[in-house]
Design an enzyme around this catalytic site. Structure first.
Site, PDB file in Angstrom:
ATOM      1  N   CYS A  92      -2.737  -5.047  -8.110  1.00 48.19           N
ATOM      2  CA  CYS A  92      -2.372  -3.641  -8.290  1.00 48.19           C
ATOM      3  C   CYS A  92      -2.518  -3.217  -9.745  1.00 48.19           C
ATOM      4  CB  CYS A  92      -0.935  -3.407  -7.832  1.00 48.19           C
ATOM      5  SG  CYS A  92      -0.684  -3.650  -6.062  1.00 48.19           S
ATOM      6  N   SER A  97       0.816  -1.202   0.000  1.00 50.61           N
ATOM      7  CA  SER A  97       0.000   0.000   0.000  1.00 50.61           C
ATOM      8  C   SER A  97       0.853   1.257   0.000  1.00 50.61           C
ATOM      9  CB  SER A  97      -0.904   0.013   1.234  1.00 50.61           C
ATOM     10  OG  SER A  97      -0.135   0.195   2.410  1.00 50.61           O
ATOM     11  N   GLU A 132       6.810  -0.731  -5.108  1.00 49.08           N
ATOM     12  CA  GLU A 132       5.703  -0.953  -6.054  1.00 49.08           C
ATOM     13  C   GLU A 132       4.434  -0.875  -5.235  1.00 49.08           C
ATOM     14  OE1 GLU A 132       2.637  -2.515  -7.373  1.00 49.08           O
ATOM     15  OE2 GLU A 132       3.682  -4.430  -7.634  1.00 49.08           O
ATOM     16  N   LEU A 133       3.694   0.223  -5.418  1.00 51.47           N
ATOM     17  CA  LEU A 133       2.553   0.504  -4.556  1.00 51.47           C
ATOM     18  C   LEU A 133       1.244   0.323  -5.319  1.00 51.47           C
ATOM     19  CD1 LEU A 133       4.168   3.598  -2.804  1.00 51.47           C
ATOM     20  CD2 LEU A 133       4.375   1.170  -2.226  1.00 51.47           C
TER      21      LEU A 133
END
Length: 471
Positions: free
Chosen positions: A266, A211, A232-233
């Site tokens: 994602c 997150s 990597e969000l």
């Protein structure tokens, strides 16, 4: 104490629990991983490739059991879990094969820098902490672990607390494949231990998939400690459909793109931005496709969509849908909480969205699609880029000029035209804006955790010549 447990999302039943490591146990794990680095960095890339290929063979041979564990822990369909294991084996073999080229010395223009020889050398940096999520519990880890280990680094995995069996399994795979004891170590700890781990001088860098708040926390700690990070969000990926698109194919792929991994990805398409000329046709086909998906037992080979990974996650998804409806949105299919056990949610399509609704700008981590009507290319780009995220993106058009414009104008780390966003070992993967920074996969993903070392060789102390500039 952190709750580290396998809880079956299809039933809500707790199947297995684990005690978090003590401070002493955690320190011992870091020590083992650091000692393993001293061994691994001294091995040849060919030796590491043999071990990595052996790990791939184990994954292939045991994929059915590994897939069953993943399905039990986080609810992805058994078919999707099997595919994930195969993808991990493929990535392991890719890096075993490509590492010699990715790590080879790169010659520079020696004459231009007044040297007899000049080159770039890629070397490992040490222990790398990986903080990983539950949604792709094997793949997210492997796409870090394979390049990191092949480069000669060692890995310290702090996985999500709801997938402990998958985390321990991967450590066991690398050990049985022949890597030095401790080369890849799983630590069963809560998120409160991350600061302690990353502050340890034996840990040299960190990578996180998760997150936005988790990414900010890691970046803050790493900044204080002057350590490299790759983040990597989240993403709220656009899926743009223009008048020249193959609408039937776009609606078919859109269904998979939204509901892959039960909608918990994602890079799943989340905002469907459709030109008004084809909006009605697309919306009708898309909603029909979504409504036709079979929701149920993820171990059933005929199931399309399993449960969400947690009750809290399902409640959040439903709250986002209700917020939209309460503010005037229209639900074309789904949108109602089902009864019974487990944390299931139906594939849902919502339209008539406005900026006042949470779904306009937030990431929805479940099988829920937002439909947006636009009247021009310029408006499509404005809506597509109108979030703080920039991970993946999709554009559907058969117009070559539009394809070129989308490739440039979409503000994202990945642009897929007439296809679904996915990750490949051969291509770099990562985002911009609040979706993070740095890249995984490809040669770039391997070199993120390498010391990119400049080597300059002259004939003697005076070979650089009078007046040479040094920095």
């Amino acid at each position: 104490m952190p709750h580290i447990a396998t809880t079956n999302p299809a039933t809500g039943q707790v199947l297995k629990t684990y005690e978090a490591m003590s401070t002493e146990q955690l320190d011992g794990a870091i020590e083992r991983t650091d000692l393993a680095y001293q061994q691994l960095r001294a091995t040849t890339v060919d030796q590491r490739a043999r071990w990595m290929n052996a790990a791939a063979d184990l994954l292939d041979a045991e994929r059915n059991e590994i897939a069953r564990i993943m399905t039990t822990e986080m609810g992805k369909t058994y078919v999707a879990a099997q595919a994930e294991v195969i993808k991990c084996a493929t990535a392991a073999r890719f890096y075993a094969d490509k590492a010699p080229a990715f790590l080879a010395d790169e010659p520079a223009d020696a004459a231009a820098v007044k040297a007899t020889r000049a080159f770039i050398r890629y070397q490992p940096i040490g222990v790398v902490l990986a903080v990983m999520p539950w949604n792709f519990p094997l793949w997210q880890v492997m796409r870090f672990a394979a390049p990191a280990l092949m480069a000669g680094n060692t890995g310290l995995l702090k996985h999500a607390s709801n997938v402990p069996q998958t985390a321990l399994l991967l450590e066991d795979v690398f050990r049985r494949a022949g890597f030095p004891e401790g080369a890849f170590t799983t630590v069963l700890v809560g998120s409160d231990a991350v600061d302690r781990i990353l502050s340890d001088p034996r840990v040299r860098a960190a990578t996180l998939t998760g997150s936005e708040p988790a990414g900010r926390s890691i970046a803050q700690i790493a900044g204080r400690e002057l350590k490299k990070t790759v983040l990597e969000l989240g993403g709220s990926d656009p899926f743009v459909v223009m008048p020249s698109a193959d609408v039937d194919r776009a609606a078919e792929v859109a269904t998979t793109a939204r509901c892959q991994n039960n909608g918990q990805s994602c890079i799943a398409a989340k905002r469907f931005i459709v030109h008004t000329d084809v909006f009605d046709a697309f919306a009708e086909k898309f909603a029909a496709n979504m409504a036709a998906l079979r929701v149920g037992d993820p171990m059933d080979l005929n199931t399309d969509v399993g449960p969400l990974a947690s009750e809290r996650g399902r409640d959040e998804v439903h709250a986002q849908v209700r917020d939209a409806v309460d503010n005037g949105a229209t639900v074309l299919c789904g949108g109602e909480l089902p009864g019974g056990d487990g944390w299931f949610y139906p594939p849902t399509v919502v339209t008539d969205l406005t900026p006042q609704m949470r779904m306009w700008s937030e990431e929805v981590f479940g099988p829920v699609a937002g439909l947006f009507r636009v009247s021009s290319y310029e408006e499509a780009i404005e809506v597509a880029n109108g979030t703080n995220f920039g991970l993946g993106s999709n554009a559907w058009t058969r117009d070559p000029a539009e394809q070129e414009r989308f490739a440039t104008d979409l503000d994202a780390g990945n642009v897929f035209i007439n296809g679904m966003t996915t990750s490949y070992p051969e291509l770099p993967f990562g985002g911009v804006k609040n979706s993070g920074y740095g890249r995984e996969l490809s040669a770039l993903g391997m070199r993120e955790f390498c010391n990119t070392k400049t080597v300059w060789v002259g004939e003697g102390a005076a070979s650089a010549g009078a007046g040479a500039h040094a920095e």
